[in-house]
Design an enzyme around this catalytic site. Structure first.
Site, short mmCIF file in Angstrom:
data_model
loop_
_atom_site.label_atom_id
_atom_site.label_comp_id
_atom_site.label_asym_id
_atom_site.label_seq_id
_atom_site.Cartn_x
_atom_site.Cartn_y
_atom_site.Cartn_z
N GLU A 230 22.76 -3.09 -12.56
CA GLU A 230 22.44 -4.45 -12.99
C GLU A 230 22.18 -5.31 -11.77
O GLU A 230 22.50 -4.93 -10.63
CB GLU A 230 23.57 -5.04 -13.85
CG GLU A 230 23.57 -4.49 -15.26
CD GLU A 230 24.50 -5.22 -16.20
OE1 GLU A 230 24.46 -4.92 -17.40
OE2 GLU A 230 25.26 -6.09 -15.75
N HIS B 16 21.48 -17.75 -18.29
CA HIS B 16 20.96 -16.39 -18.25
C HIS B 16 19.44 -16.46 -18.18
O HIS B 16 18.82 -17.21 -18.94
CB HIS B 16 21.40 -15.61 -19.49
CG HIS B 16 21.25 -14.13 -19.35
ND1 HIS B 16 20.03 -13.50 -19.37
CD2 HIS B 16 22.18 -13.15 -19.16
CE1 HIS B 16 20.21 -12.20 -19.21
NE2 HIS B 16 21.50 -11.96 -19.09
N ARG C 4 21.55 -14.48 -10.89
CA ARG C 4 21.05 -15.12 -12.10
C ARG C 4 20.56 -16.54 -11.87
O ARG C 4 19.59 -16.97 -12.48
CB ARG C 4 22.14 -15.10 -13.18
CG ARG C 4 22.33 -13.75 -13.81
CD ARG C 4 23.45 -13.77 -14.83
NE ARG C 4 23.52 -12.50 -15.55
CZ ARG C 4 24.46 -12.21 -16.43
NH1 ARG C 4 25.41 -13.09 -16.70
NH2 ARG C 4 24.46 -11.04 -17.04
N HIS D 57 24.58 -19.68 -20.73
CA HIS D 57 25.16 -18.36 -21.03
C HIS D 57 26.66 -18.29 -20.78
O HIS D 57 27.41 -17.79 -21.60
CB HIS D 57 24.45 -17.32 -20.18
CG HIS D 57 24.86 -15.91 -20.45
ND1 HIS D 57 24.76 -15.34 -21.71
CD2 HIS D 57 25.38 -14.94 -19.64
CE1 HIS D 57 25.20 -14.08 -21.65
NE2 HIS D 57 25.59 -13.83 -20.42
N ARG E 102 28.30 -16.44 -11.63
CA ARG E 102 28.94 -15.18 -12.02
C ARG E 102 28.05 -13.97 -11.80
O ARG E 102 26.88 -13.97 -12.12
CB ARG E 102 29.34 -15.25 -13.50
CG ARG E 102 30.02 -14.01 -14.03
CD ARG E 102 30.44 -14.20 -15.46
NE ARG E 102 29.33 -14.25 -16.38
CZ ARG E 102 28.74 -13.20 -16.93
NH1 ARG E 102 29.17 -11.98 -16.62
NH2 ARG E 102 27.74 -13.33 -17.78
#
Length: 522
Positions: free
Chosen positions: A117, A244, A291, A353, A388
């Site tokens: 990811e 997000h 992100r 998000h 995050r």
């Protein structure tokens, strides 16, 4: 009245882990769920959870900690990050996989097969196709339901934390320090119940629904954060709301998350002309940049081109992955909207998000008020800092939920409950007409639109100042409404939402420094 050793408010990965650990250690546990147990943000998580890498992988706790801190943009709490990196993957294996029985994907190997990811230096994400959160939640829910020392109250809304001196009958208690002794909850039949507990764990989730465009369900209204604020718990980092980069864009419909794992496996972001525009904004990380970087790039590209969305191209994945097997949820979601993701790029926009701030807690989830713990998205452990890292939220909920359950069970053994007669029962307002749903919906529209426009992906002092003023006016109107109307879930959520909106605006206005997902143009 309900009495227990440990009261857990919320039933996601953090709340269920806390309840199971406390019950395993002998505590009498009560779990209060806002909806049916298992219907939480955890169930909506698609991508995965950071797991224990294979022995031959080029990975380590130190490398994971470095990735978390890099994503957190210099605002992470080092000891919290170290704890997550050292204990989290082990708990993922020993607790979630072996004890709870989550059936993570594997390819015939003895252990789950990890995927990649964004912003991770190694393939370390354990997953169950593209519905990991649902699989984790289902397994945890079954364990909680079957445990003999756990009682469950579903479809109960948090009204307020039960605190002394605020709810004491003795006026002289005003001189005592604040102590949390449980909570008041609204039952499905409209009765407010007092739950008296030696220790209380907030696991109520986030506040994504406060934004017009969000990947969160409508239940994510910041209930626990607002209750903690009213009780005077310390709250930090409210300006850091993560957006997000990729949610499905279909005009007139709610946004739906498209997992980070798509880009982790190699999907490209393109504009309407088919250009891979991330080369201009993040030439090194491209689609796998943090992100906040990717979300701003999409936002800026939309502004520059005038297009209502960007696109996620799955073509690079088709040659090496069975997309029907690996991403069935994503494909089904797109097809339900009339799109064919295997033959056309998927329209995407960023959306609110994850809330990186929250109730400030220590390494065991202990808040600033005695008797209160907070775990999961409602808490701020310091792990996420200003932004995050993908798939770290489920792991944080697991680690802090487990540790809070352990601490609460230990503390409850040496704690006595106060005399129930020393505490005030809930005093309902005189009977009157139910709140007008249209008025509540209009107030929600004002909150969600104002936050999106003025405290969204890109912020300015003028926007924040106007938004804070608008929310201040609306707060006083909603508070008067709350004081006069019969309690209902919708009214409680609205009150909590406006309190959390004001917390975001205040923090964002006070912080002029752009960092992570708080981005100021001035």
């Amino acid at each position: 009245m309900i009495t227990c050793d440990v009261l857990v408010l919320g039933g996601g990965i953090a709340g269920c882990s806390a309840a199971l650990r406390a019950a395993e250690l002998g505590a009498d546990v009560v779990v209060v769920a806002k909806d049916t147990l298992g219907e939480s943000n955890t169930a909506y998580a698609q991508g995965g959870i950071i797991g224990l890498p294979p022995p031959d992988a080029h990975d380590s706790a130190e490398l994971l900690a470095s990735d978390v801190e890099a994503a957190g943009a210099g605002l992470c709490k080092p000891e919290a990050v170290a704890l997550l990196a050292e204990q989290g993957p082990i708990l993922c294996k020993e607790f979630l996989w072996k004890q709870v029985g989550v059936d993570f994907d594997h390819t015939g190997a003895l252990e789950p097969e990890p995927t990649a990811e964004a912003a991770h230096s190694a393939r370390r994400i354990w997953h169950v196709k593209d519905a990991t959160g649902r699989a984790i939640q289902t397994a945890l829910t079954a364990k909680v339901r079957s445990h003999p020392r756990i009682r469950i109250f579903e479809n109960h809304s948090l009204v307020d934390l039960l605190t002394v001196p605020h709810h004491s009958r003795d006026p002289r208690a005003v001189y005592d320090p604040i102590q949390v002794w449980g909570a008041y909850g609204l039952s499905p039949d409209g009765v407010v119940r007092m739950c008296l507990a030696k220790r209380t764990i907030l696991a109520t989730g986030g506040l994504g629904y406060l934004y017009l465009h969000t990947s969160n369900p409508a239940s994510a209204t910041g209930d626990g954060l607002a209750a903690a604020y009213r009780a005077s718990a310390r709250i930090v980092n409210c300006e850091y709301v993560q957006f997000h980069p990729t949610t499905l864009y279909v005009p007139g419909r709610p946004r739906t998350l498209l997992t980070e794992a798509l880009r982790g496996e190699g999907a490209h972001l393109v504009n309407g002309r088919g250009e891979r525009f991330m080369r201009r904004y993040a030439p090194e990380g491209l689609e796998l940049a943090p992100r906040d970087v990717v979300s701003r790039a999409i936002f800026q590209e939309m502004a520059a081109t005038g297009e209502p969305c960007m696109y996620l191209d799955l073509e690079p994945l088709k040659a090496r992955l069975d997309l029907e097997a690996r991403f069935p949820t994503v494909l089904a979601t797109c097809r339900k909207a009339g799109l064919e993701p295997l033959s056309q790029p998927i329209p995407v926009v960023p959306a609110a998000h994850y809330f990186c701030g929250g109730v400030a807690v220590d390494l065991d989830g202990r808040a600033s008020l005695p008797g209160l713990f907070a775990v999961g998205e409602v808490s701020c452990t310091g792990v996420h800092g200003a932004n995050r890292l993908a798939s770290s939220s489920l792991l944080e909920g697991l680690v802090w939920g487990y540790r809070a359950g352990e601490s609460c069970a230990a503390e409850s053994r040496t704690t006595a409950l106060p005399d129930p007669d020393s505490l005030e029962p809930w005093r309902p307002v005189p009977p009157g007409p139910e709140p007008d749903p249209l008025l509540i919906e209009q107030d929600w529209t004002s909150i969600r639109t104002t936050l999106w426009n003025y405290a969204g992906i890109v912020r300015t002092r003028d926007r924040l100042t106007r938004g804070r003023g608008d929310m201040g006016y609306l707060y006083h109107r909603i508070e008067a409404f709350y004081r006069a109307a019969p309690l209902s879930r919708s009214l409680l959520e609205l009150r909590n939402g406006i309190i959390c909106a004001r917390l975001i605006f205040k923090a964002a206005l006070q912080n002029p420094v752009s960092r992570g997902c708080h981005y100021r143009l001035d």
